[in-house]
Design an enzyme around this catalytic site. Structure first.
Site, PDB file in Angstrom:
ATOM      1  N   LYS A  14      -2.723  63.224 -88.865  1.00 33.40           N
ATOM      2  CA  LYS A  14      -1.925  62.348 -89.736  1.00 33.40           C
ATOM      3  C   LYS A  14      -1.465  63.104 -90.985  1.00 33.40           C
ATOM      4  O   LYS A  14      -0.287  63.084 -91.336  1.00 33.40           O
ATOM      5  CB  LYS A  14      -2.745  61.107 -90.166  1.00 33.40           C
ATOM      6  CG  LYS A  14      -3.250  60.269 -88.998  1.00 33.40           C
ATOM      7  CD  LYS A  14      -4.030  59.045 -89.453  1.00 33.40           C
ATOM      8  CE  LYS A  14      -5.308  59.346 -90.223  1.00 33.40           C
ATOM      9  NZ  LYS A  14      -6.328  60.080 -89.459  1.00 33.40           N
ATOM     10  N   ARG A  88      -7.130  50.503 -92.299  1.00 33.41           N
ATOM     11  CA  ARG A  88      -8.161  51.009 -91.401  1.00 33.41           C
ATOM     12  C   ARG A  88      -9.033  49.880 -90.859  1.00 33.41           C
ATOM     13  O   ARG A  88     -10.070  50.150 -90.241  1.00 33.41           O
ATOM     14  CB  ARG A  88      -9.046  51.958 -92.194  1.00 33.41           C
ATOM     15  CG  ARG A  88      -8.970  53.415 -91.769  1.00 33.41           C
ATOM     16  CD  ARG A  88      -9.878  54.178 -92.705  1.00 33.41           C
ATOM     17  NE  ARG A  88     -10.263  55.460 -92.223  1.00 33.41           N
ATOM     18  CZ  ARG A  88      -9.665  56.600 -92.586  1.00 33.41           C
ATOM     19  NH1 ARG A  88      -8.627  56.594 -93.363  1.00 33.41           N
ATOM     20  NH2 ARG A  88     -10.151  57.731 -92.142  1.00 33.41           N
ATOM     21  N   ARG A 127     -11.455  72.476 -89.565  1.00 32.75           N
ATOM     22  CA  ARG A 127     -10.451  72.106 -90.577  1.00 32.75           C
ATOM     23  C   ARG A 127     -10.778  72.722 -91.936  1.00 32.75           C
ATOM     24  O   ARG A 127     -11.907  72.662 -92.402  1.00 32.75           O
ATOM     25  CB  ARG A 127     -10.382  70.579 -90.692  1.00 32.75           C
ATOM     26  CG  ARG A 127      -9.588  70.109 -91.893  1.00 32.75           C
ATOM     27  CD  ARG A 127      -9.069  68.704 -91.713  1.00 32.75           C
ATOM     28  NE  ARG A 127     -10.078  67.679 -91.896  1.00 32.75           N
ATOM     29  CZ  ARG A 127      -9.795  66.378 -91.882  1.00 32.75           C
ATOM     30  NH1 ARG A 127      -8.552  65.961 -91.649  1.00 32.75           N
ATOM     31  NH2 ARG A 127     -10.752  65.502 -92.046  1.00 32.75           N
ATOM     32  N   ARG A 163     -14.431  69.966 -95.794  1.00 35.06           N
ATOM     33  CA  ARG A 163     -14.929  68.698 -96.316  1.00 35.06           C
ATOM     34  C   ARG A 163     -16.370  68.460 -95.865  1.00 35.06           C
ATOM     35  O   ARG A 163     -16.709  68.709 -94.710  1.00 35.06           O
ATOM     36  CB  ARG A 163     -14.027  67.554 -95.801  1.00 35.06           C
ATOM     37  CG  ARG A 163     -12.866  67.293 -96.721  1.00 35.06           C
ATOM     38  CD  ARG A 163     -11.839  66.354 -96.144  1.00 35.06           C
ATOM     39  NE  ARG A 163     -12.362  65.129 -95.542  1.00 35.06           N
ATOM     40  CZ  ARG A 163     -11.594  64.206 -94.962  1.00 35.06           C
ATOM     41  NH1 ARG A 163     -10.274  64.363 -94.943  1.00 35.06           N
ATOM     42  NH2 ARG A 163     -12.121  63.137 -94.418  1.00 35.06           N
ATOM     43  N   ARG A 174     -18.058  58.820 -87.949  1.00 33.97           N
ATOM     44  CA  ARG A 174     -16.701  58.411 -88.350  1.00 33.97           C
ATOM     45  C   ARG A 174     -15.874  58.005 -87.126  1.00 33.97           C
ATOM     46  O   ARG A 174     -15.069  57.076 -87.193  1.00 33.97           O
ATOM     47  CB  ARG A 174     -15.999  59.549 -89.104  1.00 33.97           C
ATOM     48  CG  ARG A 174     -16.467  59.664 -90.556  1.00 33.97           C
ATOM     49  CD  ARG A 174     -16.109  60.999 -91.172  1.00 33.97           C
ATOM     50  NE  ARG A 174     -14.702  61.238 -91.261  1.00 33.97           N
ATOM     51  CZ  ARG A 174     -14.134  62.448 -91.241  1.00 33.97           C
ATOM     52  NH1 ARG A 174     -14.882  63.539 -91.121  1.00 33.97           N
ATOM     53  NH2 ARG A 174     -12.847  62.580 -91.334  1.00 33.97           N
TER      54      ARG A 174
HETATM   55  P1  ADP Z   1      -9.345  61.553 -92.071  1.00 36.30           P
HETATM   56  O1  ADP Z   1      -8.094  62.236 -92.559  1.00 36.30           O
HETATM   57  O2  ADP Z   1     -10.317  62.522 -91.527  1.00 36.30           O
HETATM   58  O3  ADP Z   1      -9.029  60.390 -91.192  1.00 36.30           O
HETATM   59  P2  ADP Z   1      -9.510  60.339 -94.655  1.00 36.30           P
HETATM   60  O4  ADP Z   1      -9.279  61.442 -95.613  1.00 36.30           O
HETATM   61  O5  ADP Z   1      -8.377  59.425 -94.368  1.00 36.30           O
HETATM   62  O6  ADP Z   1     -10.094  60.952 -93.331  1.00 36.30           O
HETATM   63  O7  ADP Z   1     -10.720  59.450 -95.157  1.00 36.30           O
HETATM   64  C1  ADP Z   1     -11.950  60.020 -95.568  1.00 36.30           C
HETATM   65  C2  ADP Z   1     -12.922  58.894 -95.919  1.00 36.30           C
HETATM   66  O8  ADP Z   1     -12.383  58.118 -96.994  1.00 36.30           O
HETATM   67  C3  ADP Z   1     -13.185  57.885 -94.803  1.00 36.30           C
HETATM   68  O9  ADP Z   1     -14.208  58.315 -93.919  1.00 36.30           O
HETATM   69  C4  ADP Z   1     -13.595  56.652 -95.606  1.00 36.30           C
HETATM   70  O10 ADP Z   1     -14.933  56.775 -96.104  1.00 36.30           O
HETATM   71  C5  ADP Z   1     -12.670  56.729 -96.808  1.00 36.30           C
HETATM   72  N1  ADP Z   1     -11.393  56.025 -96.566  1.00 36.30           N
HETATM   73  C6  ADP Z   1     -10.143  56.569 -96.495  1.00 36.30           C
HETATM   74  N2  ADP Z   1      -9.220  55.624 -96.265  1.00 36.30           N
HETATM   75  C7  ADP Z   1      -9.906  54.434 -96.198  1.00 36.30           C
HETATM   76  C8  ADP Z   1      -9.525  53.089 -95.959  1.00 36.30           C
HETATM   77  N3  ADP Z   1      -8.241  52.742 -95.734  1.00 36.30           N
HETATM   78  N4  ADP Z   1     -10.500  52.155 -95.943  1.00 36.30           N
HETATM   79  C9  ADP Z   1     -11.781  52.466 -96.169  1.00 36.30           C
HETATM   80  N5  ADP Z   1     -12.217  53.714 -96.374  1.00 36.30           N
HETATM   81  C10 ADP Z   1     -11.291  54.691 -96.393  1.00 36.30           C
HETATM   82  P1  ADP Z   2      -6.019  63.705 -90.089  1.00 38.16           P
HETATM   83  O1  ADP Z   2      -5.265  63.611 -91.403  1.00 38.16           O
HETATM   84  O2  ADP Z   2      -5.496  62.760 -89.055  1.00 38.16           O
HETATM   85  O3  ADP Z   2      -7.497  63.583 -90.263  1.00 38.16           O
HETATM   86  P2  ADP Z   2      -5.268  66.562 -90.128  1.00 38.16           P
HETATM   87  O4  ADP Z   2      -3.798  66.547 -90.282  1.00 38.16           O
HETATM   88  O5  ADP Z   2      -6.088  66.918 -91.296  1.00 38.16           O
HETATM   89  O6  ADP Z   2      -5.763  65.150 -89.493  1.00 38.16           O
HETATM   90  O7  ADP Z   2      -5.603  67.540 -88.902  1.00 38.16           O
HETATM   91  C1  ADP Z   2      -6.951  67.755 -88.488  1.00 38.16           C
HETATM   92  C2  ADP Z   2      -7.140  69.230 -88.094  1.00 38.16           C
HETATM   93  O8  ADP Z   2      -6.411  69.480 -86.877  1.00 38.16           O
HETATM   94  C3  ADP Z   2      -6.602  70.233 -89.115  1.00 38.16           C
HETATM   95  O9  ADP Z   2      -7.451  71.351 -89.090  1.00 38.16           O
HETATM   96  C4  ADP Z   2      -5.194  70.574 -88.587  1.00 38.16           C
HETATM   97  O10 ADP Z   2      -4.792  71.897 -88.959  1.00 38.16           O
HETATM   98  C5  ADP Z   2      -5.407  70.480 -87.080  1.00 38.16           C
HETATM   99  N1  ADP Z   2      -4.221  69.983 -86.346  1.00 38.16           N
HETATM  100  C6  ADP Z   2      -3.327  69.044 -86.753  1.00 38.16           C
HETATM  101  N2  ADP Z   2      -2.399  68.809 -85.800  1.00 38.16           N
HETATM  102  C7  ADP Z   2      -2.725  69.628 -84.751  1.00 38.16           C
HETATM  103  C8  ADP Z   2      -2.141  69.848 -83.455  1.00 38.16           C
HETATM  104  N3  ADP Z   2      -1.055  69.172 -83.033  1.00 38.16           N
HETATM  105  N4  ADP Z   2      -2.748  70.752 -82.656  1.00 38.16           N
HETATM  106  C9  ADP Z   2      -3.861  71.425 -83.067  1.00 38.16           C
HETATM  107  N5  ADP Z   2      -4.448  71.254 -84.269  1.00 38.16           N
HETATM  108  C10 ADP Z   2      -3.890  70.364 -85.108  1.00 38.16           C
END
Ligand code: ADP
Ligand code: ADP
Length: 221
Positions: A14, A88, A127, A163, A174
């Site tokens: 994302k 979420r 990541r 992270r 998660r």
């Molecule tokens: P990822 O990119 O790996 O999906 P995020 O950076 O979006 O993770 O979120 C990291 C953490 O922040 C989540 O595990 C949760 O604890 C909190 N968080 C983020 N967005 C939300 C949301 N919309 N509602 C509740 N908790 C959230």
């Molecule tokens: P999210 O915000 O959904 O948690 P990220 O954009 O941070 O996800 O991506 C998670 C990990 O996967 C990062 O290390 C990123 O570089 C890698 N990644 C993202 N898109 C792809 C893809 N299409 N193929 C392989 N790796 C990817």
């Protein structure tokens, strides 16, 4: 107008996709995870409360994140936005619905990025994120090219870190939280005719191209 949600499990890509779409479509990128990590780094009361949930891989209470998003959406601006990591849960989606209908800004599309659990675990384990510009890299799939950080003065490289909540024990929790609390939003938005599904296991360019087909063209183009 473009008012979009990127929906997908942790590691789906994302943030990676949002960064590109933001620049290409002139969208405001609102990522609750980034907003919460900024509050944690600043040591605010909200940040201290949120950190306990984030470290445990749990969702931060709905009222906290709904308040953050409502404040930003109501603050004027272009009305062109991309929500990443929000909503979420069903209560968050209901709250968003009420806020957008009060503002007269209906959603255009909810883009759901599907990736298998095994691939998500591989992505999160490798990541690396820049503390300054927030971009995500991957030690194998998307290595940091060493170019200057866009948030710096043009000479500094990115300041990369992993992270705490990307540790395997927290990742597994998660992903379960996602299945239980967030995955129901797929049907929620499908039943409203807003869901657009993309295959997130392709390359980042291919995922991007699939997403773009679902973004409405600006008027007059
Ligand atoms: P990822 O990119 O790996 O999906 P995020 O950076 O979006 O993770 O979120 C990291 C953490 O922040 C989540 O595990 C949760 O604890 C909190 N968080 C983020 N967005 C939300 C949301 N919309 N509602 C509740 N908790 C959230
Ligand atoms: P999210 O915000 O959904 O948690 P990220 O954009 O941070 O996800 O991506 C998670 C990990 O996967 C990062 O290390 C990123 O570089 C890698 N990644 C993202 N898109 C792809 C893809 N299409 N193929 C392989 N790796 C990817």
């Amino acid at each position: 107008m473009a008012r979009l949600i990127l929906l997908g499990p942790p590691g789906a890509g994302k943030g990676t996709q949002a960064e590109r779409l933001r620049a290409e479509f002139d969208l405001v990128h609102l990522a609750t995870g980034d907003l919460l990590r900024a509050a944690v780094a600043e040591g605010t009361d909200l940040g201290r409360e949120a950190k306990r949930y984030m470290d445990a891989g749990e969702l931060v209470p709905d009222a906290v994140v709904v308040g953050m998003i409502r404040e930003r959406l109501s603050g004027g601006g272009s009305g062109r936005f991309l929500l990443d990591g929000f909503p979420r849960s069903v209560p968050q989606a209901d709250a968003l619905d009420r806020t957008l209908s009060d503002l007269g800004m209906p959603l255009d599309a909810v883009i759901s990025i599907a990736v298998s659990r095994e691939e998500l675990v591989r992505r999160l384990a490798g990541r690396w994120i820049c503390r300054r510009c927030g971009r995500s890299f991957h030690e194998v799939f998307n290595p940091y090219p060493g170019t200057p950080c866009p948030s710096g003065d043009g000479t500094e490289t990115c300041d990369l870190y992993q992270r705490d909540d990307d540790r395997p024990e927290t990742v597994s929790h998660r992903l379960s939280v996602y299945e239980e609390q967030t995955a129901p939003l797929i049907d929620y938005y499908r039943s409203r005719g807003l869901l657009r599904e993309v295959d997130g296991e392709r390359t980042t360019d291919e995922v991007h191209d699939q997403i773009v087909t679902h973004i409405p063209a600006p008027p007059g183009s």
